[in-house]
Scaffold this motif. Structure first.
Motif, short mmCIF file in Angstrom:
data_model
loop_
_atom_site.label_atom_id
_atom_site.label_comp_id
_atom_site.label_asym_id
_atom_site.label_seq_id
_atom_site.Cartn_x
_atom_site.Cartn_y
_atom_site.Cartn_z
N ASP A 21 0.37 11.94 5.78
CA ASP A 21 -0.79 11.99 6.50
C ASP A 21 -1.30 10.47 6.01
O ASP A 21 -1.82 9.65 6.88
CB ASP A 21 -2.21 12.79 6.26
CG ASP A 21 -2.08 14.01 7.16
OD1 ASP A 21 -1.28 13.99 8.04
OD2 ASP A 21 -2.94 14.78 6.99
N ARG A 22 -0.99 10.04 4.79
CA ARG A 22 -1.40 8.65 4.23
C ARG A 22 -0.75 7.62 4.88
O ARG A 22 -0.87 6.76 5.51
CB ARG A 22 -1.32 8.61 2.70
CG ARG A 22 -1.42 7.17 2.38
CD ARG A 22 -2.86 6.85 2.37
NE ARG A 22 -3.92 7.46 1.30
CZ ARG A 22 -5.17 7.42 1.37
NH1 ARG A 22 -5.87 6.48 2.26
NH2 ARG A 22 -5.87 7.91 0.65
N SER A 72 0.61 -1.19 0.06
CA SER A 72 0.01 0.09 -0.10
C SER A 72 0.79 1.12 0.07
O SER A 72 1.88 1.30 0.72
CB SER A 72 -0.84 -0.13 1.12
OG SER A 72 -1.72 -1.22 1.13
N SER A 131 -1.72 7.04 8.29
CA SER A 131 -2.91 5.94 8.27
C SER A 131 -2.63 4.61 8.30
O SER A 131 -3.00 3.76 8.89
CB SER A 131 -4.08 6.35 7.39
OG SER A 131 -3.50 6.35 6.16
N PRO A 150 -3.85 4.26 -2.64
CA PRO A 150 -5.14 4.93 -2.40
C PRO A 150 -5.13 6.20 -2.95
O PRO A 150 -6.15 6.99 -3.24
CB PRO A 150 -5.34 4.88 -1.02
CG PRO A 150 -3.85 4.26 -0.47
CD PRO A 150 -3.09 3.72 -1.63
N ASP A 151 -4.07 7.03 -2.89
CA ASP A 151 -3.96 8.42 -3.19
C ASP A 151 -4.28 8.54 -4.81
O ASP A 151 -4.66 9.53 -5.28
CB ASP A 151 -2.67 9.17 -2.69
CG ASP A 151 -2.27 9.07 -1.47
OD1 ASP A 151 -3.41 9.40 -0.55
OD2 ASP A 151 -1.40 8.67 -0.80
N THR A 170 1.36 11.05 0.68
CA THR A 170 1.57 12.11 1.75
C THR A 170 1.85 11.63 3.13
O THR A 170 1.86 10.46 3.25
CB THR A 170 0.34 12.92 1.69
OG1 THR A 170 -0.62 11.81 2.27
CG2 THR A 170 -0.25 13.35 0.28
N ALA A 200 2.07 5.47 -0.08
CA ALA A 200 1.65 6.54 0.57
C ALA A 200 2.12 7.75 -0.23
O ALA A 200 3.50 7.56 -0.31
CB ALA A 200 2.14 6.60 2.06
N CYS A 203 -11.11 5.19 -1.36
CA CYS A 203 -9.77 5.54 -1.13
C CYS A 203 -9.39 6.92 -0.37
O CYS A 203 -8.18 7.19 -0.35
CB CYS A 203 -9.25 5.78 -2.80
SG CYS A 203 -9.24 4.14 -3.47
N ASP A 204 -10.30 7.76 -0.05
CA ASP A 204 -10.12 8.88 0.49
C ASP A 204 -9.27 8.66 1.86
O ASP A 204 -9.53 7.73 2.61
CB ASP A 204 -11.32 9.65 0.72
CG ASP A 204 -11.73 10.39 -0.65
OD1 ASP A 204 -10.96 10.34 -1.56
OD2 ASP A 204 -12.83 11.01 -0.70
N LEU A 205 -8.42 9.78 2.29
CA LEU A 205 -8.00 9.54 3.54
C LEU A 205 -8.79 9.96 4.88
O LEU A 205 -9.79 11.06 4.56
CB LEU A 205 -6.84 10.65 3.66
CG LEU A 205 -5.87 10.49 4.98
CD1 LEU A 205 -5.19 9.46 5.07
CD2 LEU A 205 -4.97 11.85 5.03
#
Length: 882
Positions: free
Chosen positions: A138-139, A132, A142, A290-291, A136, A134, A445-447
Motif C-alpha cells: 500500500d505504501r 522514500s 501511494s 514513512p513506515d 508495504t 516502502a 507519516c501514516d498511510l
C-alpha cells in the motif's frame, strides 16, 4: 552548541556580505532577549509591514520586492532566522501528494539553487536526491501515485527496487522493503542561510529590516488594516503580513478585530551525530522511511535524523511567548522509538557518537496543509504560517504565491487548499487545536488512503438529526467541522471492518452505496444535507437584485419562486463560488452554496456588496436543516405529506415554494436534487427538523424509502457529469471551460463580474475543457481505483489531471471527470482546445503508474435521464447530448 555555532557562523557570513545591514541594527550576542539600542528608528509609515524574519517572512519580502513593491518593512522580534527556521532539518523535498504543495516545493528548489549566486550568501545548497522507502505494498502504491504526478510535471522521479536503493545509499537495511521512490533533484540547504540570503536580496531591493522589534497588535478600522503597534512605536500601513510562525495564532488574536489562524506547536526531535570513521559523502541521498516514521540525511560527515512519533508533545497551548526559541529539553525516553527505527533502517550507525538531541517547536495546522491568504475580517491582513514541518520546502513557493496575491489580487495558481478562509472560527479553539495536532503529527507519516477522516475534533457541528441517523447505522465524515453521512451500514453488517477498512482498491462499502444509489433511481432516498452554506440577501428596494446581478453570471431577475443555478465569478471569469439562488420575493433571495464556502463566500460578498444600510446579508446556515429527497417516488411522499399536488405541471423544475409538511409550516421546498435525479430539497427550520424527518420516513415506508449518504450522491452526480466547486471547479475555471455556458447570460442587460473574460473566451476559444472519461479496460474488483489527481494522457501525451471520480452503478464502469489541455509538442505552450481535439483522441488514465484506456465524452449518456417519472430539464439543459 553545534546548532548555535552554525547559526553564529551563518550570521557572520551574511552580515559580511551585506554591509548596508550594519547601519540598521546589530544586536549584541548572548542569550539575553532584552531589547537592545536601535541606531535606526522605525519609519512612521510603509505600504507593507511583515512580521517574522524566518523563511516565510523573508520569502514574502524577497518576492514583493522582486515584483516592484519597495516600501516594505520587515520586523523580527529576535534575530533573523532565529526561530523555527534555525532548527529546520534543511531537506527540500518535492515528493508531495497535494498538487499545490508539490508546485511550491518545486519552485523553492529552483529558487534556492540560484540564490547563492544572486546574493553571495552561502546557502549550503546541495543536490543529493531523496529515497522514500516502502515497507508495504500500500505504501508503494501511494509512492507510485506521487511519482506519476512528479513525472508529468517534468520532475525526474522513478520507482526503484530495494537493491537499487542500497546502491544509492549503502547504509540502508533493505530486508523489509518492497520498493522505493527516488527523486534525484531533491536537495539539502542550510535553512537559516537561505532565509538570510532572501533577506539580503530583499534589503538590496529597498526592504527595511529591523530586528529586536516586537509587534503588539495590528490596528483595523472599518474592516481594513491601518497600522501596526510595536514596542518601538507605530507604523501606519496598508498591508500587514503575519509570518510569525508558531506565534501567528497569538498575534492574530492580539488586536480588537481578531484574525483566526488555527495552528498549534508540537515538540519535534532530531539528533545530530559526529562524523563516521569514514565520513559520509555530502552527496548521499536523504532517506525518508514513512513506515518507520523517520528521515535520515547526511550532516557534516555524520547524520541528522528525526521523525514524527505516534505520541507527540504539544506545547505553548497557554500561549506563552519568547523572543527566540531556546533549545527545549532533551527527552531520550520520548525519542527512543524513533532511535530504534533509525538503527533498524541503518544498523551501521550503532557505533556512531551522538553530538546532540535537538528538541524544537514546529507548528501544525488542523488539516496538515499550510495557511496563506487574506483575512476574511480585515482587508489587507495577510497570513503565511503553519508549515507542518515543511517550511524550507514550501517557503520559496509560498512566499511567491502570497506576494502575487497581494500585488495582483490573486496568485498564479489555485491555492484554495491552503487558503485561510477554508477554516472558520470553530477551528480556533485551543482545546480543539491541541487535540487535533496530536493526531496530525503522526499522520505526517501514516498511510493516507483515499477518503480517510480525522478522528479528533469531531461532532463539533451537527444536524439536529445526528442522533437519529447515527442510531440507524450512519458512518460519518467531516466537512468544515460539520458531520455528514457517508453511507448507512445495514443491520447485521460487520461495523468494525467497515469503519477501519483502508484500501486503494475496491472498498468495503461498495455494495452498501450501490444499494443506496439503486434506491435513489427506483424509489426514494433521504440525504441530510444541512451542512450546505445558506445566505439570505434582502433589501428595502432593488439594491439586492442590482447587486446580485453584478456579482453573478446568470440572470437573477426571474419570477418569484424560481431557482437559478449560477456562478459567482472573479474578474478572470473563474468560479469563486457555484451556487443555487431562489428568489423568495421581489426583494429577497435565498442562496445555497457548498459547505466549505461559508467563510470564503461571506467575505467575498461583504467586500463587494455596497455599504448600504438598506441591503442586508444574513448567514442562515444554522437556521435550516436540509433534507434531499431523491428518486421518482419523492413526488408521492411529498404530495401525501403536504396535501398539495407536486407533479411537474404544478411544481415545475427549479422551483421554490414555502409549504406545510406534516404539522410544520414554513418549509422551503425546491425541485432540485444536485444529482440530476428527480426529487426535492426541503429547507426546514431546525425546530421542525425531527418532526419533518419522522413524517417523511413514516410516509415513505410504502414507497421503499431509505436513508442515503454523500457517497451515493457523489456517484449520481459524477455519472451525470455534474461538476462540484472545490473539486472540479475553482477560481481558475470558467463556465466556458466546463460546459456551463447555459448558466451565463452575457446579454442580461447589465454588466457582471467576469463578463469581459467570458466574452473573450467565447470569441477566442478555451485552453482547457472539462471532460468525462469512462474507464474501459478497468476491473473494478481487481484493479486500483481512480480517486482524483490521476494524469490524463491523449495519444500517449500528458494533457491534464482528473478532478473527481466515482463508480457508476448504472454504467457499471468507473467515471472520471477532469480537464483536458492542448500543449504544443515543441514549446509546451497551451493551445485552444476544440470539440474535435477532445473527440479525436485516444485516452488513458494513469492510476499509480498503470494506464487504463478511457472513452472521452463532452456530454453524459442521455440514457441516464430516460425512463424517469419526471425530468429535471432545466437543470440538464446543454448536457443531454451524446
Amino acid at each position: 552548541a553545534a546548532g548555535m555555532f552554525l547559526r553564529l557562523l551563518s550570521d557572520i557570513q551574511w552580515r559580511a556580505a551585506n554591509p548596508k545591514w550594519r547601519g540598521v541594527a546589530t544586536p549584541r550576542r548572548g542569550t539575553s532577549t532584552t531589547a537592545e539600542p536601535h541606531p535606526v528608528s522605525l519609519p512612521a509609515q510603509a505600504q507593507v509591514v511583515i512580521c517574522g524574519g524566518g523563511i516565510t517572512g523573508t520569502s514574502v519580502a524577497y518576492h514583493l520586492a522582486k515584483m516592484g513593491w519597495k516600501d516594505i518593512v520587515l520586523l523580527e522580534q529576535g534575530r533573523l532566522a532565529a526561530g523555527t527556521t534555525r532548527f529546520c532539518a534543511g531537506i527540500v523535498s518535492t515528493a508531495r501528494p497535494v498538487s499545490i504543495e508539490l508546485k511550491m516545493a518545486h519552485y523553492s528548489n529552483k529558487l534556492y539553487q540560484q540564490l547563492e549566486q544572486e546574493t553571495g550568501v552561502p546557502t549550503g545548497y546541495t543536490k543529493t536526491g531523496s529515497i522514500s522507502l516502502a515497507q508495504t505494498q500500500d505504501r508503494l502504491i501511494s509512492l507510485r501515485r506521487i511519482a506519476s504526478s512528479l513525472n508529468v510535471m517534468g520532475i525526474p522521479c522513478e520507482i526503484i527496487t530495494p537493491k537499487q536503493a542500497v546502491q544509492l545509499h549503502p547504509l540502508i537495511n533493505i530486508h523489509d522493503l518492497v520498493g522505493a521512490m527516488y527523486v534525484p533533484e531533491d536537495a539539502l540547504v542550510t535553512s537559516a542561510n537561505v532565509s538570510l540570503a532572501l533577506a539580503t536580496a530583499a534589503s538590496r531591493n529597498g526592504v527595511q529590516i529591523h530586528e529586536r522589534t516586537s509587534v503588539s497588535h495590528v490596528t483595523v478600522q472599518k474592516g481594513r488594516v491601518t497600522g501596526v503597534e510595536t514596542d518601538r512605536g507605530r507604523i501606519q500601513c496598508q498591508y500587514f503580513v503575519n509570518c510569525a510562525g508558531q506565534w501567528a495564532y497569538e498575534l492574530g488574536h492580539s488586536g480588537e478585530e481578531p484574525v483566526h489562524i488555527p495552528l498549534h506547536a508540537c515538540e519535534h526531535f532530531y539528533l545530530l551525530t559526529h562524523p563516521l570513521t569514514e565520513p559520509l559523502s555530502s552527496s548521499l541521498p536523504t532517506v525518508v522511511d514513512p513506515d518507520g516514521r523517520i528521515y535520515i540525511r547526511n550532516w557534516q560527515g555524520g547524520i541528522l535524523s528525526g521523525g514524527f512519533e505516534k505520541n507527540p508533545k504539544p506545547l505553548f497551548t497557554e500561549g506563552r511567548n519568547q523572543l527566540e526559541i531556546q533549545n527545549l529539553q532533551e527527552d531520550w525516553d520520548h525519542f527512543g522509538p524513533l532511535l530504534s527505527a533509525i538503527l533498524r533502517r541503518m544498523p551501521g550507525l550503532e557505533a556512531l557518537q551522538i553530538m546532540q538531541l535537538v528538541n524544537c517547536p514546529e507548528s501544525f495546522t488542523p488539516d496538515m496543509r499550510c495557511i496563506m491568504g487574506e483575512s476574511p475580517t480585515a482587508r489587507g491582513y495577510f497570513v503565511l504560517a503553519g508549515m507542518n514541518s515543511a517550511g524550507i520546502s514550501y517557503g520559496g513557493g509560498a512566499g511567491k504565491y502570497l506576494a502575487e496575491w497581494m500585488v495582483n489580487g490573486y496568485p498564479s495558481e489555485n491555492v484554495w487548499p491552503l487558503d485561510l478562509k477554508r477554516f472558520g472560527i470553530l477551528q480556533s479553539s485551543r482545546t480543539f487545536l491541541r487535540h487535533r495536532v496530536m493526531e496530525v503529527m503522526p499522520l505526517m507519516c501514516d498511510l493516507k488512503v483515499p477518503r480517510w477522516d480525522f478522528q479528533t475534533g469531531r461532532q463539533l457541528r451537527t444536524s439536529p438529526l445526528y442522533d437519529r441517523l447515527d442510531a440507524q447505522g450512519a458512518r460519518w465524515m467531516e466537512k468544515h467541522g460539520f458531520e455528514r453521512v457517508k453511507y448507512f451500514v445495514p443491520p447485521g453488517k460487520d461495523l468494525l471492518d467497515l469503519g477501519h477498512s483502508k484500501t486503494f482498491y475496491k472498498p468495503d462499502w461498495f455494495d452498501i452505496v450501490g444499494a443506496e444509489v439503486k434506491c435513489c433511481k427506483e424509489a426514494v432516498c433521504v440525504i441530510d444535507m444541512s451542512s450546505f452554506t445558506k445566505f439570505e440577501i434582502s433589501s428595502t428596494g432593488d439594491q439586492a437584485l442590482e447587486s446580485l446581478q453584478y456579482l453573478f453570471s446568470n440572470d437573477l431577475d426571474v419570477p418569484v419562486g424560481h431557482v437559478v443555478h449560477t456562478g459567482m465569478l472573479n474578474e478572470k471569469g473563474g468560479y469563486e463560488n457555484d451556487c443555487s439562488i431562489a428568489r423568495l420575493s421581489k426583494r429577497s433571495f435565498f442562496m445555497i452554496s457548498p459547505t466549505d464556502q461559508q467563510v470564503h463566500c461571506w467575505a467575498w460578498l461583504k467586500n463587494r456588496l455596497p455599504d448600504d444600510s438598506n441591503l442586508t446579508v444574513e448567514d442562515v446556515t444554522w437556521k435550516y436543516t436540509a433534507l434531499n429527497l431523491i428518486g421518482p417516488r419523492a413526488v408521492d411522499v411529498l404530495s401525501e405529506l403536504s396535501y398539495a399536488p407536486m407533479t411537474a405541471e404544478h411544481f415545475p423544475s427549479l422551483f421554490c415554494k414555502e409549504m406545510s409538511v406534516g404539522y410544520a409550516n414554513g418549509i422551503r421546498v425546491m425541485s432540485i436534487t444536485h444529482t440530476g435525479e428527480p426529487g426535492f430539497v426541503l429547507y426546514i427550520p431546525i425546530e421542525y427538523a425531527l418532526h419533518v424527518y419522522n413524517e417523511v420516513m413514516n410516509m415513505g415506508q410504502k414507497y421503499g424509502i431509505r436513508n442515503a449518504g454523500y457517497y451515493a450522491l457523489r456517484s449520481l452526480r459524477i455519472e451525470k457529469f455534474f461538476a462540484f466547486w472545490g473539486q472540479d471547479l475553482d477560481a481558475f475555471t470558467t463556465p466556458m471551460e466546463c460546459g456551463r455556458e447555459f448558466q451565463v447570460k452575457l446579454e442580461k442587460g447589465m454588466e457582471f463580474l467576469g463578463q469581459e473574460a467570458l466574452l473573450e473566451q467565447k470569441q477566442n476559444g478555451v485552453y482547457k475543457r472539462f471532460t468525462m472519461f469512462i474507464l474501459e479496460d478497468h476491473d473494478t474488483d481487481m484493479d486500483l481505483w481512480p480517486w482524483w489527481g490521476e494524469p490524463i494522457f491523449r495519444n500517449g501525451r500528458y494533457v491534464g489531471k482528473t478532478t473527481s471520480s466515482a463508480y457508476s452503478y448504472t454504467l457499471e464502469r468507473h467515471v472520471c471527470l477532469g480537464f483536458v489541455h492542448n500543449f504544443d509538442e515543441k514549446t509546451g505552450e497551451e493551445l485552444v482546445v476544440t470539440t474535435d481535439f477532445i473527440n479525436q483522441g485516444e485516452y488513458e488514465i494513469d492510476i499509480a503508474g498503470q494506464r487504463f484506456q478511457a472513452k472521452a465524452k463532452l456530454y453524459p449518456f442521455s440514457s441516464l435521464f430516460t425512463q424517469r417519472r419526471r425530468k429535471d430539464e432545466v437543470e440538464l439543459t446543454g448536457y443531454q447530448r451524446e
